[in-house]
Structure formats: structure tokens, C-alpha cells
Motif scaffolding. Sequence first.
Motif, PDB file in Angstrom:
ATOM      1  N   ASN A   1      49.914  46.811  25.895  1.00 27.56           N
ATOM      2  CA  ASN A   1      50.207  47.199  24.516  1.00 27.56           C
ATOM      3  C   ASN A   1      50.828  48.595  24.413  1.00 27.56           C
ATOM      4  OD1 ASN A   1      49.204  44.807  23.401  1.00 27.56           O
ATOM      5  ND2 ASN A   1      47.106  45.580  23.543  1.00 27.56           N
ATOM      6  N   ASP A   2      50.970  49.270  25.585  1.00 30.98           N
ATOM      7  CA  ASP A   2      51.573  50.613  25.614  1.00 30.98           C
ATOM      8  C   ASP A   2      50.852  51.586  24.700  1.00 30.98           C
ATOM      9  OD1 ASP A   2      53.444  49.797  27.450  1.00 30.98           O
ATOM     10  OD2 ASP A   2      54.901  49.182  25.933  1.00 30.98           O
ATOM     11  N   ASP A   3      49.521  51.491  24.715  1.00 30.00           N
ATOM     12  CA  ASP A   3      48.747  52.469  23.951  1.00 30.00           C
ATOM     13  C   ASP A   3      48.560  53.727  24.784  1.00 30.00           C
ATOM     14  OD1 ASP A   3      48.556  50.671  21.919  1.00 30.00           O
ATOM     15  OD2 ASP A   3      46.630  49.855  22.576  1.00 30.00           O
ATOM     16  N   TRP A   4      48.504  54.859  24.120  1.00 28.54           N
ATOM     17  CA  TRP A   4      48.370  56.119  24.840  1.00 28.54           C
ATOM     18  C   TRP A   4      47.003  56.245  25.510  1.00 28.54           C
ATOM     19  CZ3 TRP A   4      44.591  59.693  23.726  1.00 28.54           C
ATOM     20  CH2 TRP A   4      43.899  59.510  22.529  1.00 28.54           C
ATOM     21  N   ASN A   5      45.965  55.544  24.940  1.00 33.76           N
ATOM     22  CA  ASN A   5      44.632  55.631  25.534  1.00 33.76           C
ATOM     23  C   ASN A   5      44.318  54.459  26.452  1.00 33.76           C
ATOM     24  OD1 ASN A   5      44.420  53.633  23.657  1.00 33.76           O
ATOM     25  ND2 ASN A   5      42.769  54.591  22.470  1.00 33.76           N
ATOM     26  N   GLY A   6      45.215  53.487  26.586  1.00 28.71           N
ATOM     27  CA  GLY A   6      44.986  52.370  27.488  1.00 28.71           C
ATOM     28  C   GLY A   6      44.117  51.269  26.937  1.00 28.71           C
ATOM     29  N   LYS A   7      43.638  51.417  25.715  1.00 28.67           N
ATOM     30  CA  LYS A   7      42.785  50.376  25.140  1.00 28.67           C
ATOM     31  C   LYS A   7      43.621  49.181  24.674  1.00 28.67           C
ATOM     32  CE  LYS A   7      39.128  53.501  23.550  1.00 28.67           C
ATOM     33  NZ  LYS A   7      38.354  53.970  22.386  1.00 28.67           N
ATOM     34  N   GLY A   8      42.976  48.035  24.668  1.00 27.92           N
ATOM     35  CA  GLY A   8      43.669  46.830  24.224  1.00 27.92           C
ATOM     36  C   GLY A   8      44.544  46.202  25.291  1.00 27.92           C
ATOM     37  N   GLU A   9      44.470  46.690  26.511  1.00 28.59           N
ATOM     38  CA  GLU A   9      45.256  46.121  27.594  1.00 28.59           C
ATOM     39  C   GLU A   9      44.377  45.261  28.494  1.00 28.59           C
ATOM     40  OE1 GLU A   9      47.427  49.015  29.717  1.00 28.59           O
ATOM     41  OE2 GLU A   9      48.525  49.759  27.995  1.00 28.59           O
ATOM     42  N   LEU A  10      45.011  44.310  29.185  1.00 34.95           N
ATOM     43  CA  LEU A  10      44.306  43.413  30.079  1.00 34.95           C
ATOM     44  C   LEU A  10      45.125  43.233  31.346  1.00 34.95           C
ATOM     45  CD1 LEU A  10      42.098  41.326  30.797  1.00 34.95           C
ATOM     46  CD2 LEU A  10      43.498  39.601  29.648  1.00 34.95           C
ATOM     47  N   HIS A  11      44.473  43.436  32.468  1.00 35.73           N
ATOM     48  CA  HIS A  11      45.094  43.198  33.766  1.00 35.73           C
ATOM     49  C   HIS A  11      44.124  42.327  34.563  1.00 35.73           C
ATOM     50  CE1 HIS A  11      48.191  46.245  33.005  1.00 35.73           C
ATOM     51  NE2 HIS A  11      47.208  46.965  32.462  1.00 35.73           N
ATOM     52  N   GLY A  12      44.448  41.038  34.660  1.00 39.43           N
ATOM     53  CA  GLY A  12      43.573  40.112  35.362  1.00 39.43           C
ATOM     54  C   GLY A  12      44.353  39.274  36.358  1.00 39.43           C
ATOM     55  N   THR A  13      43.612  38.486  37.089  1.00 39.52           N
ATOM     56  CA  THR A  13      44.202  37.606  38.102  1.00 39.52           C
ATOM     57  C   THR A  13      43.600  36.215  37.946  1.00 39.52           C
ATOM     58  OG1 THR A  13      44.440  39.450  39.647  1.00 39.52           O
ATOM     59  CG2 THR A  13      44.568  37.227  40.555  1.00 39.52           C
ATOM     60  N   ALA A  14      44.459  35.207  37.837  1.00 42.77           N
ATOM     61  CA  ALA A  14      44.044  33.815  37.735  1.00 42.77           C
ATOM     62  C   ALA A  14      44.342  33.120  39.055  1.00 42.77           C
ATOM     63  CB  ALA A  14      44.775  33.118  36.598  1.00 42.77           C
ATOM     64  N   MET A  15      43.364  32.365  39.559  1.00 36.70           N
ATOM     65  CA  MET A  15      43.536  31.688  40.840  1.00 36.70           C
ATOM     66  C   MET A  15      43.216  30.197  40.678  1.00 36.70           C
ATOM     67  SD  MET A  15      41.827  32.498  44.564  1.00 36.70           S
ATOM     68  CE  MET A  15      40.161  32.244  43.964  1.00 36.70           C
ATOM     69  N   MET A  16      44.070  29.357  41.228  1.00 36.86           N
ATOM     70  CA  MET A  16      43.897  27.910  41.177  1.00 36.86           C
ATOM     71  C   MET A  16      43.720  27.385  42.599  1.00 36.86           C
ATOM     72  SD  MET A  16      46.558  25.024  39.745  1.00 36.86           S
ATOM     73  CE  MET A  16      46.630  25.851  38.156  1.00 36.86           C
ATOM     74  N   VAL A  17      42.738  26.503  42.768  1.00 37.40           N
ATOM     75  CA  VAL A  17      42.473  25.902  44.066  1.00 37.40           C
ATOM     76  C   VAL A  17      43.023  24.482  44.051  1.00 37.40           C
ATOM     77  CG1 VAL A  17      40.705  25.237  45.729  1.00 37.40           C
ATOM     78  CG2 VAL A  17      40.404  27.302  44.340  1.00 37.40           C
ATOM     79  N   LEU A  18      43.886  24.171  45.012  1.00 34.25           N
ATOM     80  CA  LEU A  18      44.533  22.868  45.112  1.00 34.25           C
ATOM     81  C   LEU A  18      44.119  22.202  46.413  1.00 34.25           C
ATOM     82  CD1 LEU A  18      48.123  23.900  43.983  1.00 34.25           C
ATOM     83  CD2 LEU A  18      46.290  23.016  42.558  1.00 34.25           C
ATOM     84  N   GLN A  19      43.949  20.882  46.351  1.00 33.14           N
ATOM     85  CA  GLN A  19      43.589  20.123  47.539  1.00 33.14           C
ATOM     86  C   GLN A  19      44.150  18.713  47.399  1.00 33.14           C
ATOM     87  OE1 GLN A  19      39.382  18.992  48.333  1.00 33.14           O
ATOM     88  NE2 GLN A  19      39.596  20.182  50.217  1.00 33.14           N
ATOM     89  N   LYS A  20      44.771  18.228  48.440  1.00 31.42           N
ATOM     90  CA  LYS A  20      45.343  16.892  48.423  1.00 31.42           C
ATOM     91  C   LYS A  20      44.214  15.874  48.433  1.00 31.42           C
ATOM     92  CE  LYS A  20      48.670  13.885  50.738  1.00 31.42           C
ATOM     93  NZ  LYS A  20      49.611  13.734  51.881  1.00 31.42           N
ATOM     94  N   ARG A  21      44.263  14.947  47.480  1.00 30.96           N
ATOM     95  CA  ARG A  21      43.170  13.991  47.314  1.00 30.96           C
ATOM     96  C   ARG A  21      43.397  12.778  48.211  1.00 30.96           C
ATOM     97  NH1 ARG A  21      41.295  12.968  41.292  1.00 30.96           N
ATOM     98  NH2 ARG A  21      39.375  12.632  42.433  1.00 30.96           N
ATOM     99  N   THR A  22      42.334  12.327  48.819  1.00 33.52           N
ATOM    100  CA  THR A  22      42.352  11.121  49.632  1.00 33.52           C
ATOM    101  C   THR A  22      41.587  10.015  48.915  1.00 33.52           C
ATOM    102  OG1 THR A  22      40.355  11.771  50.827  1.00 33.52           O
ATOM    103  CG2 THR A  22      42.469  12.498  51.735  1.00 33.52           C
ATOM    104  N   THR A  23      41.628   8.827  49.468  1.00 34.04           N
ATOM    105  CA  THR A  23      40.913   7.704  48.852  1.00 34.04           C
ATOM    106  C   THR A  23      39.414   7.953  48.819  1.00 34.04           C
ATOM    107  OG1 THR A  23      42.620   6.220  49.683  1.00 34.04           O
ATOM    108  CG2 THR A  23      40.548   5.222  48.961  1.00 34.04           C
ATOM    109  N   ALA A  24      38.886   8.545  49.890  1.00 32.43           N
ATOM    110  CA  ALA A  24      37.452   8.844  49.926  1.00 32.43           C
ATOM    111  C   ALA A  24      37.085   9.910  48.903  1.00 32.43           C
ATOM    112  CB  ALA A  24      37.056   9.298  51.327  1.00 32.43           C
ATOM    113  N   MET A  25      37.985  10.881  48.696  1.00 32.19           N
ATOM    114  CA  MET A  25      37.702  11.936  47.718  1.00 32.19           C
ATOM    115  C   MET A  25      37.707  11.386  46.295  1.00 32.19           C
ATOM    116  SD  MET A  25      40.057  14.888  49.421  1.00 32.19           S
ATOM    117  CE  MET A  25      39.907  15.958  48.007  1.00 32.19           C
TER     118      MET A  25
END
Length: 358
Positions: free
Chosen positions: A272-296
Motif C-alpha cells: 500500500n506504500d504507506d510510510w509506516n508499513g501498515k496495511g501491507e502483506l508479504h506471504g508465501t503460498a505453497m501447493m503440493v502436487l502428486q500424480k494420482r494412481t488407481t490405488a490412490m
Amino acid sequence: SDMEIIKWVSAEILCPSGVVLDTSTVHQRYQEILLENGASVDYVCQNRKFSKHLKTLLIEDVPFCEFVAAKNPAKPDNICSKKTITEAVEDHKYDIAEVRVLYEAAHRVREDIQNLDPWLFEGSYDTFVVPDSLKTLIKWVTIGPFKRMKTESRSIAIDKDVQIICELIIDACLTERQVNYTPSGKGHLRKRSETPVKVGIGLLVHNQTRSKKLVTDLNDLNFSITYDRVLEIETGFAIVAEDSMKDGVYVPLTIEDNEPIYHAIDNVDVENDDWNGKGELHGTAMMVLQKRTTAMIANSSPQLLLNRKKKLRSIRSTEEEQLLPHCAKPTPPNLNYDTYHTMEAAELPKMQDENWAL
């Protein structure tokens, strides 16, 4: 009087609507005709029963008249024309043919339902089976035989309605033993199986309202499973979730051990370009992927090992506490800003040009 009763009966039974008289009505009308023709009240009252005389008179002088015995011996015989009897027989044959078709269809559908294995919810709705005969019959009743909807969305909506109706019929279908059983009280018939729609409604209502009374009322209307069964299933889900905790992290059942996994990681930045840094968010999103088999795919739904003696209103903590990794308190950044200074009016255009060049 005899001629008048003959004309009256003939006119009644030969009318287009095909009136069916009974001997008591004809007897009462004959007494009225006698009184109208000057017969004494004593004569009519003393000779109350003219049934034998009237039957002989009508059979001899009204050839199209027929006497039909009532099914109940205590009731008087019926009098009608031969044409009325013929039409009734033809209509009866036509109805019998239709009833025969319905009987054969109902017998086939009921037989298919009775051959189903009792179904109880164990974590997945996919194991519930609806007989093809029942599904086809309900779909034909809903939209007509050999008809298809014009759009895919409407077809999906119709299939959903058909599925719900089929589940209600399967749930209401009684066994031969239940049909012949004479209960001692007014209790509900014990169901030998469940249906997905009743399980889903019970879990949904309890999840959103936490009301025992509402779930019980829906069960009384045969729209939901019992409240105890709801607690039993919810407890089973909670136990499965606890068993899936590994090192303080919940691992979904869709993730298979000893199979390659892939990660997709991306930043989530809201500045938000605030002078005090409030109202900002810096996060990391992670997704886990796995190929599915018939047993899964087969093991993707939780198998609830339900214990009917364990019905908890909330899951209790296990004996071994899950220890979360220690995280140190973050140190706030030291923000040092240069002192503000005034700017001459002539320097402002030059700074704007530099910003534009950058």
C-alpha cells in the motif's frame, strides 16, 4: 302402479349416464306410486315388502334389465341395463391391462431394491448404488420416456432430482418381514440402510446450527439420520483427522507416502506504500502436487471405523500432546527515515522528469 314403476325404472337405467339403482330405492319409489294412485296407507304399511313382486315384474316386462348381487350380502341388489354392464366390463378389462403393466414394473423395481446390499456411510457417497430400473423409471416419469434435455446444465439438474427421488424410494422400501410385522407401539420402523441424502442433510444441519432438536425433527420427518448417528459420524471424522497428523501437520488422505511430490510456491504481496508499513502483506503460498494412481484414487476417501459406543459432542485431546515447533518472536524492523526538507518550486519539474525517466 306396475306400469308406472316399469316406465320409471326403464327411464333411469337407460339414461346416457347409465344409472345403477338398488332394490331398496325401487321399492321405496313403488310405495310412493301406490300412495299417489290412491292406495291406503294401511295397505302400503301392511305390505311393506314388494321386492319379490317387483323383481318378477321387471324381469318379465323389462328385457334389458339385469339384477346384480351386491358384494356385501347385507346390502340390496343392484339393478342396471345390460349395456351398462358391458361398458363396465370393457373398462374393467382396460384398467386391468394398465394395472398389470404397473404391477410388473413395480415388482421388477422392488426386486432390484431388495437385492441391494444394506448401505451405511463409511466416508464416501460413491459406494451407494441405485438400480438402473428405478433410475430409468423415475427419469421417464419426470421428463417422459426417451426424452433428453436441451442443455447440459438442465440435464445435470434433472439427474440430481432423479437421484434424490430414487434415494427416498429406496429408503422407504420395506422388506417382506417389515410389511408383515405387527408393532406393539408407535415407534418408527427400523431402517436396514442409509442414503446419502439423509446423511448429508443431517451432517449439514448439525454443522451449521449445532441443534439437536432440529436434527431430531428432520429425522422424525424421515429427512435425516438420527442425532446419535450424526455424532457417531462426526466423531469418526475427527479420529481420522487426528490419525492423519504427522509432526504437528495435517496431511490429507489424498497424499500418498513414498510417492514423488511437487511444490508450486508463489509470493503474495500487497503493498500500500504507506510510510509506516501498515496495511501491507508479504506471504508465501505453497501447493503440493502428486500424480494420482488407481490405488490412490481408491484410498482417497476416509474409511471411518465407526464405534457405535463413541458419540462425542466434541473430540477430546489425545493422551500424547502434539508438540508444535518453537518459533521465536520476530524482531520488528528498525525503520529510519531521513528528515523531511523543503523544496523550491523550480526544483519540482526537474524531479518529475527524473522520475519519468526512471
